[in-house]
Design a protein around this motif. Structure first.
Motif, mmCIF file in Angstrom:
data_model
loop_
_atom_site.group_PDB
_atom_site.id
_atom_site.type_symbol
_atom_site.label_atom_id
_atom_site.label_comp_id
_atom_site.label_asym_id
_atom_site.label_seq_id
_atom_site.Cartn_x
_atom_site.Cartn_y
_atom_site.Cartn_z
ATOM 1 N N CYS A 156 1.993 0.270 -6.168
ATOM 2 C CA CYS A 156 2.854 -0.047 -7.320
ATOM 3 C C CYS A 156 4.318 -0.167 -6.933
ATOM 4 O O CYS A 156 5.082 -0.840 -7.603
ATOM 5 C CB CYS A 156 2.694 1.037 -8.374
ATOM 6 N N ARG A 157 4.750 0.521 -5.895
ATOM 7 C CA ARG A 157 6.141 0.563 -5.457
ATOM 8 C C ARG A 157 7.059 1.122 -6.547
ATOM 9 O O ARG A 157 8.253 0.842 -6.555
ATOM 10 C CB ARG A 157 6.648 -0.814 -5.021
ATOM 11 N N GLY A 197 6.326 4.517 -8.101
ATOM 12 C CA GLY A 197 6.056 5.922 -8.393
ATOM 13 C C GLY A 197 4.953 6.169 -9.390
ATOM 14 O O GLY A 197 4.934 7.221 -10.044
ATOM 15 N N THR A 198 4.012 5.250 -9.507
ATOM 16 C CA THR A 198 2.960 5.466 -10.507
ATOM 17 C C THR A 198 1.549 5.563 -9.918
ATOM 18 O O THR A 198 0.631 5.954 -10.627
ATOM 19 C CB THR A 198 2.954 4.342 -11.559
ATOM 20 N N CYS A 199 1.346 5.198 -8.660
ATOM 21 C CA CYS A 199 -0.035 5.150 -8.162
ATOM 22 C C CYS A 199 -0.357 6.218 -7.106
ATOM 23 O O CYS A 199 -1.509 6.579 -6.930
ATOM 24 C CB CYS A 199 -0.350 3.772 -7.594
ATOM 25 N N GLY A 200 0.605 6.661 -6.361
ATOM 26 C CA GLY A 200 0.367 7.684 -5.346
ATOM 27 C C GLY A 200 -0.106 7.160 -3.999
ATOM 28 O O GLY A 200 -0.367 7.938 -3.084
ATOM 29 N N GLU A 201 -0.209 5.855 -3.857
ATOM 30 C CA GLU A 201 -0.703 5.264 -2.597
ATOM 31 C C GLU A 201 0.208 5.586 -1.407
ATOM 32 O O GLU A 201 -0.237 5.617 -0.278
ATOM 33 C CB GLU A 201 -0.793 3.749 -2.738
ATOM 34 N N CYS A 202 1.489 5.761 -1.661
ATOM 35 C CA CYS A 202 2.457 5.904 -0.561
ATOM 36 C C CYS A 202 2.744 7.376 -0.241
ATOM 37 O O CYS A 202 3.720 7.673 0.438
ATOM 38 C CB CYS A 202 3.757 5.200 -0.935
ATOM 39 N N ALA A 259 6.309 10.832 -2.466
ATOM 40 C CA ALA A 259 5.924 9.423 -2.662
ATOM 41 C C ALA A 259 7.042 8.569 -2.062
ATOM 42 O O ALA A 259 8.165 8.535 -2.581
ATOM 43 C CB ALA A 259 5.741 9.137 -4.143
ATOM 44 N N ASN A 262 0.873 1.256 0.302
ATOM 45 C CA ASN A 262 1.589 1.334 -0.976
ATOM 46 C C ASN A 262 0.929 0.373 -1.938
ATOM 47 O O ASN A 262 0.128 -0.469 -1.548
ATOM 48 C CB ASN A 262 3.064 0.991 -0.799
ATOM 49 N N CYS A 286 7.699 5.431 -1.811
ATOM 50 C CA CYS A 286 8.263 4.230 -2.442
ATOM 51 C C CYS A 286 9.505 4.566 -3.254
ATOM 52 O O CYS A 286 10.314 3.686 -3.544
ATOM 53 C CB CYS A 286 7.234 3.535 -3.320
ATOM 54 N N ALA A 304 0.698 10.532 -9.985
ATOM 55 C CA ALA A 304 0.841 9.957 -8.644
ATOM 56 C C ALA A 304 1.137 11.035 -7.607
ATOM 57 O O ALA A 304 0.750 10.912 -6.441
ATOM 58 C CB ALA A 304 1.956 8.907 -8.631
HETATM 59 S S1 FES Z 1 3.459 2.851 -4.064
HETATM 60 FE FE1 FES Z 1 2.698 3.677 -5.917
HETATM 61 S S2 FES Z 1 3.591 5.676 -5.990
HETATM 62 FE FE2 FES Z 1 4.460 4.753 -4.257
#
Ligand code: FES
Length: 349
Positions: free
Chosen positions: A36-37, A39-44, A74, A34, A76, A62
């Motif tokens: 950004c936590r 909802g903006t980066c898509g990592e999760c 996502a 994860n 997060c 994301a």
């Molecule tokens: S941690 Fe960035 S969208 Fe979930």
């Protein structure tokens, strides 16, 4: 209580009502990637195999419409609605590796230093049981409601006394960073949440390591570097730091110490806004953007583990440059804007 089931391991993790999937996993020590936590980066992002969930607000960049239709979510921002939510993540033998985050842990500001006109170093020491973390992770600092909790990476390796070092970048429109850099002083008490994040140095890594930092990406890179060297890592450890000017290489003393103390450590600095001039003779360095400089450096990436932290464009460009050069295992921490605050876990460089 809803349960998150991991596929293919079959592990089941309880998710208390109102908690996001990411928070529930972290509470049990599961290191779902994860960033950004929010909802903006898509990592999760993961594939949801079965069950229903409330996705909450997530930007299309994301999590695209197509991905949503294919069943991705996502985590997060996702909250389960069904009794069981099965997600595709981890290996058959996956095990929890993180320390569960804690909230509102009181810390005293024991030191505050202006490192550059825009960067303040804060050192915090816990009044409570120290927060255990992995090098490379981050905490949240803030004071609700005026100063929203923001992510800041630790710049030091874990210490027995629990001291935490942060490099906080002063941002004109950042409520929390302005407060941390202008109002918070030695002796103040700050509440800390964490640790968070999965940009961690796996102690099992048995290859040379190259750590690449752009701007404030230096914080997690310093934490990883110090931790690896202190635990007696025997392979070469190379830190490449892209700064704007020589004045932005603020942990110069700590870097000099590491170079003298550990024969397997080497640092390389590059400057993006420092024209060739008279002080160029003082310290070896490169001029220009690091992604363009990498091919001309005498650095071999073959068989190495590469950690990259900094702004999203910096991390993306460096990752592409490394991939184009030689095969390496690459771990990344792209920092995202925290809705008005840009922190040591955010953009700079
Ligand atoms: S941690 Fe960035 S969208 Fe979930």
């Amino acid at each position: 209580m809803p349960v998150i089931r991991l596929y293919p391991s079959g592990n089941e993790i309880p998710c208390p009502n109102g908690m996001t999937v990411l928070a529930a996993l972290e509470a049990q020590g599961w290191a779902l990637p994860n960033n950004c936590r929010a909802g903006t980066c898509g990592e999760c992002k993961v594939k949801v195999r079965s069950g229903t969930f409330d996705q909450g607000f997530v930007l299309d960049m994301a999590l695209s419409r197509e991905e949503r239709q294919q069943g991705y979510g996502a985590m997060c921002m996702a909250k389960p609605l069904s009794e069981v939510l099965e997600i595709e993540w981890g290996t058959v033998d996956a095990k929890p590796t993180l320390f569960p985050p804690r909230e509102q842990v009181p810390h005293v500001v024991v030191d505050r230093m202006d490192r550059t006109p825009s960067i303040v170093e804060l050192r915090l020491r816990p009044l409570d049981e120290p927060i255990r973390f992995w090098p490379g992770q981050h905490m949240q600092l803030g004071e609700q409601p005026l100063h929203p909790m923001r992510n800041y990476s630790m710049a030091n390796a874990p210490r027995p006394d629990g001291e935490l070092t942060f490099y906080v970048t002063r941002e004109p429109f950042g409520q929390t960073s302005s407060w941390l850099t202008s109002s918070v002083d030695v002796g103040d008490i700050l509440m800390v949440n964490g640790p968070y994040g999965s940009f961690i140095g796996d102690p099992a890594i048995d290859t040379p390591v190259i750590l690449i930092a752009g701007g404030s990406g230096l914080a997690p890179i310093m934490s990883l570097t110090e931790a690896a060297l202190r635990r007696g890592f025997s392979h070469p450890v190379k830190l490449i730091f892209s700064a704007r000017t020589p004045a932005d290489v603020y942990p110069r003393g700590q870097l000099a110490y590491l170079e003298r103390r550990y024969a397997n450590f080497e640092k390389i600095v590059t400057y993006t806004r420092h024209p060739h001039g008279t002080d160029c003779a003082q310290e070896p360095h490169y001029h220009g953007r690091l992604p363009s400089l990498l091919p001309s450096m005498t650095v071999s990436f073959t068989g190495t583990s590469v950690f990259v932290a900094g702004s999203e464009p910096f991390v993306g460009d460096c990752t592409n440059a490394v991939r184009a050069l030689q095969p390496a295992a690459i771990y990344t921490e792209p920092f995202t804007d925290q809705q008005g605050d840009i922190s040591s876990l955010s953009i700079l460089g």
